[in-house]
Design an enzyme around this catalytic site. Structure first.
Site, PDB file in Angstrom:
ATOM      1  N   GLY B  36      30.290  86.947 -31.363  1.00  0.00           N
ATOM      2  CA  GLY B  36      31.208  85.847 -31.128  1.00  0.00           C
ATOM      3  C   GLY B  36      32.321  85.722 -32.149  1.00  0.00           C
ATOM      4  O   GLY B  36      33.282  84.992 -31.930  1.00  0.00           O
ATOM      5  N   CYS B 271      34.635  86.624  -0.596  1.00  0.00           N
ATOM      6  CA  CYS B 271      34.127  86.906  -1.940  1.00  0.00           C
ATOM      7  C   CYS B 271      35.255  87.400  -2.841  1.00  0.00           C
ATOM      8  O   CYS B 271      36.049  88.250  -2.438  1.00  0.00           O
ATOM      9  CB  CYS B 271      33.066  88.002  -1.889  1.00  0.00           C
ATOM     10  SG  CYS B 271      31.536  87.501  -1.111  1.00  0.00           S
TER      11      CYS B 271
END
Lengths: 374, 303, 197
Positions: B36, B271
């Site tokens: 992160g 989709c």
């Protein structure tokens, strides 16, 4: 949603590429030779080399042809090409005192040792559109070249000059800067990430690759008063400097591998009140870029100085603001990226907006219910 | 094996020079070691414009080898022009095999989506990132946001979310929803929809993020906690497709694109993950209705 | 050492990097860096790591057994600059003997934790399960589903303690690439929580 082809993206791209070519050549005129661009679009080539970060006049000329004259696009092409080239080594420090000068002016003194050398400049030309150029043919060029002789006191004749800042320095009028750094500790912006606070070499490297117009805008904002440093142009030089690399087998000796045309600007600024520690002295802003690009060198020098202001609040004084926003390749790429499809993110935002509307609707209904009850 | 015919001569394998790849590889290892956290890198210019996927592409070029099978998607589709363009560059500089089948890919480069099909341990997903800094919403200065990360001081972002709720009764962030990684760093997951956020949490695959223009690399290793920022009384919610289904494959458990008919103006949905949709559609036509029945397990979305 | 001409700078370094990355992303995972059949060549795996990750932009230090040979190799072949171990990007250590310098390596700063060093540690053998001659490491944290087990031979327990100390203030710390004489690799990123028997 006809905008997003579900299939056939490849054909669309190829068709667009063909159209680009067609629009470039459909006029039917003779093709431009890269050499012509290199010779006759000299300043555009220089600008592209600087912003592309690669001293390669021929490649810059080809890039300009490919980009149909768009210097940002051409610089981008040149920088992408640069990414494929391995790093062979680092040059030694070049002392610009060794510059073979083609132009040199100082605004600080009426007369400077060595004199003012106007060189190839349009500064005092009347900017009248020269329609005769539209009719220029090779015979005229040949005739001019046969007639023209560089004057003995300037032109192409190699000569070097004492530097204005050296004279000020000798008198103790100029603030002292760190001594010459060793070559192997000079950071390389293209190999190491830009982090803040940025060192002065990193700032100068970053600006050397920045877009001329972007630097000019920021420098101009300072000249108008947003972080004004009241600059005086100590010296502006255009000329050739030698490039040398360490000898591979003989330690300590160097080999000259060529020369590059550069523009160098040194601006002298008033001492900042907040910086007064010792006796008052002038401070210096420095700018150097590839090729003949005076606006860029001067803008760089002004910004080099404004970024030294300790507690600066103006954009031109904020190194993050200047270095992050003046790069033409980064700025143009991101500006153009809004043309990419964003329909997934838009759908996500749409979902939020509809939800907010539902909530607002509920609130209103509840409010009305309350009114009724009252 | 790579397709030698497709490779444009005169360029190094995978375009970048080897020193550049080395630098990017070193940064990737650090990004993985500190999940992160945004690792700065020098970032090179590529033949596609900055803002068009140069960060993701530099990662892919530093990762890719002759044995890889690469998939490239943009907005969930393999065939959007930008995905086609990036795949074309990869093909011309490496000759590696490409695929549209999520399951068959070893490396997937994506812009704005995570595939619906669950990724496996040996797969790596590379995200193109426009804004790596999740705190940019509340603070424009890089120097200051870096300090905030150093001190794990995310109070201004929490206040921003709180004020959103006070004003709108909901958090208004659509895509690009900030997440907390491994309990330490707040991270920008790139502009994926909220639908995809749960797929990052404890994923089996390696997730790598590249921001070329902003010159940052970061990572979420496999089996790492990824939690969207939320309040106890204001839970994180993915996009709602209640009562809607894909007009092609009938899916009710995938992120849907909303389409407006050119003539009638009517809305329908399909989709967003085109390869997933095609696979389901084929399954349905081969095995009849019922074959595509969804348990909801295959996607993280909606969970 | 290794016949460098047999190392392909493009394709071998890509392959080696991907394996190191696979291990860094999954602490405890063991992979091969050099083909098993290439025979016993101690240091060969270390050399391959150096060729893959080091260049003139990096600094290194070499500590412990064989350090001079390694130092010559890294500066001559990889072009990397040797510096004191506390400042080095890459630090080569020999795992068998206690190396207290590990606690003094660069751990990065809170602003730039990525500046923490990478330790390349030579050990005798690496196995996914317990190694009969070695220590069994138990690893938890990012990259690990539950708990991972790693058997290491030729790694002094003192060094494990030093590594744990170097990594006790996450995100500060060092990241370790373990390479074995039989050509295998495993990684311990600073994010891993580590225990051993």
């Amino acid at each position: 949603m006809g905008y997003v082809p579900v299939k056939g993206g490849r054909e669309a791209i190829e068709a667009a590429e063909d159209l680009v070519r067609y629009f470039r050549v459909r006029g039917g005129s003779a093709p431009l030779a890269a050499q012509q661009i290199q010779d006759q679009m000299r300043l555009a080539v220089d600008r592209v080399m600087g912003e592309g970060g690669l001293y390669a006049p021929f490649h810059a000329a080809v890039a300009l042809k490919q980009a149909e004259g768009d210097t940002v696009e051409a610089s981008f092409v040149l920088r992408a090409y640069r990414s494929t080239l391995p790093r062979m080594g680092y040059s030694t420090v070049t002392d610009t005192r060794e510059m073979t000068v083609i132009r040199r002016v100082s605004a600080a003194f009426k007369d400077v040792p060595g004199g003012q050398v106007l060189g190839p400049t349009r500064d005092y030309s009347l900017r009248l559109l020269n329609l005769e150029l539209a009719e220029e043919d090779s015979r005229q060029i040949e005739a001019f070249l046969a007639r023209y002789r560089p004057r003995p006191d300037g032109g192409e004749r190699p000569r070097s000059f004492p530097k204005v800042v050296d004279m000020l320095r000798a008198e103790g009028l100029l603030a002292e800067y760190a001594t010459k750094p060793e070559p192997d500790v000079i950071p390389d912006l293209t190999r190491q990430p830009l982090t803040f606070p940025a060192s002065r070499p990193v700032r100068l490297q970053s600006m050397a690759r920045s877009e001329t117009g972007g630097l000019m805008t920021l420098a101009y904002s300072s000249m108008r008063g947003y972080g004004n440093v009241h600059p005086t142009l100590g010296e502006l030089r255009v000329g050739y400097v030698p490039v040398s690399v360490p000898h591979r087998h003989r330690a300590g000796s160097t080999v000259a591998i060529g020369r590059v045309l550069v523009t160098e600007a040194e601006i002298i600024a008033r001492m900042d009140e907040t910086e007064a520690k010792t006796s008052p002295r002038f401070t210096l802003g420095y700018g150097l870029c590839f090729g003949h690009n005076e606006i860029k060198a001067i803008s760089t020098a002004v910004l080099d100085r404004t970024m030294q202001n300790a507690a600066g609040a103006a954009p031109a004084e904020d190194e993050e603001f200047v270095l992050y926003h003046a790069d033409g390749i980064e700025a143009s790429g991101f500006t153009a990226h809004w043309k990419l499809p964003h329909y997934v993110t838009f759908q996500s935002v749409l979902d939020r907006l509809r939800r907010m509307q539902d909530l607002a609707g509920e609130e209103k209904t509840q409010g009305e219910d309350t009114d009724d009850a009252g | 094996m790579p397709d030698k015919q497709a490779v444009r001569p005169g360029y190094n394998f995978a375009f970048l020079d080897e020193q550049t790849k080395k630098e990017i590889r070193r940064r990737i290892l650090k990004a993985v070691a500190v999940p992160g956290y945004q690792v700065p890198f020098a970032s090179r210019e590529l033949p596609i414009a900055q803002g068009w996927g140069t960060g993701g592409l530099q990662l892919t070029l530093a990762l890719v080898g002759p044995g890889d099978v690469v998939k490239v998607i943009d907005q969930g589709s393999d065939d959007v022009v930008n995905a086609v363009n990036i795949r074309r560059l990869l093909l011309q500089t490496t000759g590696v095999k490409t695929t549209e089948d999520t399951g068959a890919a070893t490396l997937i480069q994506t812009r704005h989506r995570i595939p619906e099909e669950r990724l496996r341990e040996e797969q790596a997903l590379v995200f193109q990132v426009p804004y790596p800094e999740p705190l940019r919403r509340v603070e424009p200065s890089e120097v200051k946001t870096r300090e905030m990360h150093a001190e794990a001081d995310y109070s201004r972002l929490w206040v921003f979310l709180y004020e959103d709720i006070v004003r709108w009764r909901e958090i208004t962030i659509g895509a690009q929803y900030p997440v907390l990684v491994n309990g330490r760093y707040v991270m920008d997951p790139s502009p994926i929809p909220r639908w995809d956020i749960p797929k990052l949490h404890m994923a089996a695959n390696l997730n790598l993020f590249g921001a070329g223009r902003e010159k940052r690399i970061y990572a979420v290793p496999p089996y790492t906690r990824v939690e969207p920022l939320a309040f106890e009384d204001h839970q994180f919610r993915v996009e709602s497709f209640d009562g809607k289904h894909c007009a092609v494959c009938g899916s009710t458990a995938s992120f849907l694109d909303e389409l407006i008919d050119d003539h009638t103006g009517a809305r329908r949905h399909t989709c967003s993950d085109v390869a997933y949709c095609a696979k389901r559609h084929q399954l349905l036509s081969e095995n009849g209705p019922g074959a595509g029945r969804q348990t909801g397990n295959e996607t993280g979305g909606g969970a | 050492m290794l016949d460098v001409s047999r190392f392909d700078p493009v394709f071998d370094s890509q392959r080696v990097f991907r394996r190191i990355l696979g291990c860094m992303a999954r602490p405890g995972k063991v992979d091969f860096l050099v083909p098993e059949e290439s025979g016993f060549a101690p240091d060969r795996a270390v050399v391959v790591v150096a060729l893959t990750l080091l260049d003139e932009e990096t600094t290194f230090a070499a500590l412990g057994e064989g350090k001079d040979r390694l130092a010559r190799f890294c500066s001559l072949i990889a072009g990397s600059r040797m510096v004191p171990s506390g400042q080095a990007d890459f630090v080569f250590v020999s795992g068998a003997k206690a190396c207290p310098e590990i606690t003094d390596l660069c751990r990065g700063s809170l602003l730039f934790p990525d500046r923490g060093a990478t330790v390349v540690c030579r050990v005798a053998a690496l196995r996914s399960e317990t190694h009969e001659r070695g220590v069994r490491l138990r690893l938890r944290g990012p990259g690990v589903k539950g708990e991972a087990s790693l058997g290491v031979a030729g790694l002094a327990r003192e060094n494990l303690a030093y590594l744990r100390e170097a990594n006790n203030e996450f995100p500060l710390g060092v990241d370790t690439i373990l390479v074995s004489a039989d050509g295998r690799v495993a990684c311990i990123p600073r994010s891993a929580r580590m225990a051993w028997d």
